[in-house]
Design a protein around this motif. Structure first.
Motif, mmCIF file in Angstrom:
data_model
loop_
_atom_site.group_PDB
_atom_site.id
_atom_site.type_symbol
_atom_site.label_atom_id
_atom_site.label_comp_id
_atom_site.label_asym_id
_atom_site.label_seq_id
_atom_site.Cartn_x
_atom_site.Cartn_y
_atom_site.Cartn_z
ATOM 1 N N ASP A 165 -2.237 -69.740 13.093
ATOM 2 C CA ASP A 165 -1.411 -71.181 12.999
ATOM 3 C C ASP A 165 0.076 -70.700 13.167
ATOM 4 N N TYR A 166 0.438 -69.437 13.022
ATOM 5 C CA TYR A 166 1.583 -68.987 13.470
ATOM 6 C C TYR A 166 1.896 -67.642 13.945
ATOM 7 N N ASN A 187 6.496 -75.935 6.784
ATOM 8 C CA ASN A 187 5.327 -76.203 5.605
ATOM 9 C C ASN A 187 4.334 -75.359 5.831
ATOM 10 N N VAL A 188 4.473 -74.287 5.594
ATOM 11 C CA VAL A 188 3.009 -73.419 5.725
ATOM 12 C C VAL A 188 2.115 -73.269 4.714
ATOM 13 N N GLU A 191 -3.273 -71.301 2.785
ATOM 14 C CA GLU A 191 -4.142 -70.182 3.443
ATOM 15 C C GLU A 191 -4.101 -70.376 4.872
ATOM 16 N N ALA A 192 -2.713 -70.278 5.334
ATOM 17 C CA ALA A 192 -2.689 -70.346 6.948
ATOM 18 C C ALA A 192 -2.845 -68.810 7.341
ATOM 19 N N LYS A 193 -2.923 -68.679 8.678
ATOM 20 C CA LYS A 193 -3.245 -67.588 9.398
ATOM 21 C C LYS A 193 -1.982 -67.156 10.137
ATOM 22 N N VAL A 194 -1.332 -65.931 10.001
ATOM 23 C CA VAL A 194 -0.213 -65.646 10.354
ATOM 24 C C VAL A 194 -0.324 -64.249 11.248
ATOM 25 N N LEU A 195 0.211 -64.362 12.558
ATOM 26 C CA LEU A 195 0.003 -63.038 13.144
ATOM 27 C C LEU A 195 1.564 -62.458 13.249
ATOM 28 N N LEU A 196 1.670 -61.295 12.955
ATOM 29 C CA LEU A 196 2.996 -60.667 13.095
ATOM 30 C C LEU A 196 3.123 -59.737 13.755
ATOM 31 N N GLU A 215 3.678 -67.644 25.965
ATOM 32 C CA GLU A 215 2.105 -67.722 25.855
ATOM 33 C C GLU A 215 1.588 -67.781 24.525
ATOM 34 N N MET A 216 2.313 -67.354 23.532
ATOM 35 C CA MET A 216 1.748 -67.471 22.274
ATOM 36 C C MET A 216 2.439 -68.348 21.373
#
Length: 253
Positions: A165-166, A187-188, A191-196, A215-216
């Motif tokens: 999602d982010y 407004n996260v 249960e969001a999925k975040v890539l760090l 690209e991301m």
């Protein structure tokens, strides 16, 4: 109680068999006996209290007494795309990130990555990092072992874009936009999925940052004026993200 991970979902009163390395650990290292109880985790977020009812050759039979959803796992699923560090630093990153509560690891090669792994070495590293994650999950009372994905590069990481999602990218040349600011402006969902995304020693080149932005849809963030080592940066950013979302204890309104 001691914790073991099983690869099956089961219910109260069902029997579970533990064998292999876990059996050796249970029987010979921990010296548990019939009547002793342990926690079983099924990898889907459920914990079960189980009693040892029998020992057979190289196997232990347990009976499930209770089953409930774990209260330990973070709702916010934060993945770490970690630039490959030198030596055994990734072991430390996986261990501590597991304890803190991350969802999984994506080993990331970039232009400034120093270490190079052939196919055989990659397989050995992935297996080792899985074992590190499993041990850390047991130690920290987690009900899920973080997933360890295959190796990616900054060129093909875009193939995973739709899974998240982010996407947040930590970059030393960003001076203003913080994790706190990100949560204020977005407004996260719980249960969001975040890539760090974290760079290796030497960081990302400006070209790579621009590539990942394009690209991301990566959002560039900072952790402040001090430059952190790669093995410190991901752990610190992960902690800040989970804290801001209230995953490290209650916060005042």
């Amino acid at each position: 109680m001691h914790r073991f991970f099983i690869d099956q979902s089961t219910e109260v009163d069902a029997s579970v068999i533990i064998s292999g390395n876990d059996y050796n650990h249970l029987k010979n290292s921990l010296r548990l006996n019939i009547g002793d109880r342990v926690i079983l985790s099924d990898g889907d977020g459920f914990d079960m209290e189980a009693e040892i009812i029998d020992f057979n050759e190289n196997e232990a039979e347990l009976k499930v007494l209770t089953k409930e959803k774990s209260k330990v796992e973070a709702e916010l699923r934060v993945w770490l795309a970690q630039g490959l560090p030198k030596k055994s630093k990734m072991d430390l990153i996986v261990e501590k990130a597991t304890e803190i509560g991350f969802a999984g690891l994506i080993p990331l090669a970039s232009k400034r990555t120093i270490v190079k792994y052939n196919h055989k070495k990659k397989a050995k590293k992935l297996s080792r990092w899985h074992r590190v994650a499993e041990a850390a999950a047991k130690q920290s009372g987690r009900s899920v072992i973080p997933e360890i994905k295959e190796f990616y590069s900054t060129d093909n990481l875009k193939n995973l874009k739709e899974e998240f999602d982010y996407v947040l990218l930590l970059w030393e040349d960003e001076k203003k936009y913080s994790i706190k600011q990100f949560f204020k402006e977005n407004n996260v969902d719980a249960e969001a999925k975040v890539l760090l995304i974290i760079g290796p020693e030497g960081g990302f080149s400006e070209a790579e940052v621009n590539q990942l932005k394009a690209e991301m849809d990566a959002i560039i963030i900072t952790l402040g004026p001090r430059i952190l080592r790669t093995e410190t940066a991901g752990i610190t950013a992960l902690t800040a993200i989970l804290y801001e979302k209230g995953e490290l204890g209650d916060q005042d309104d």
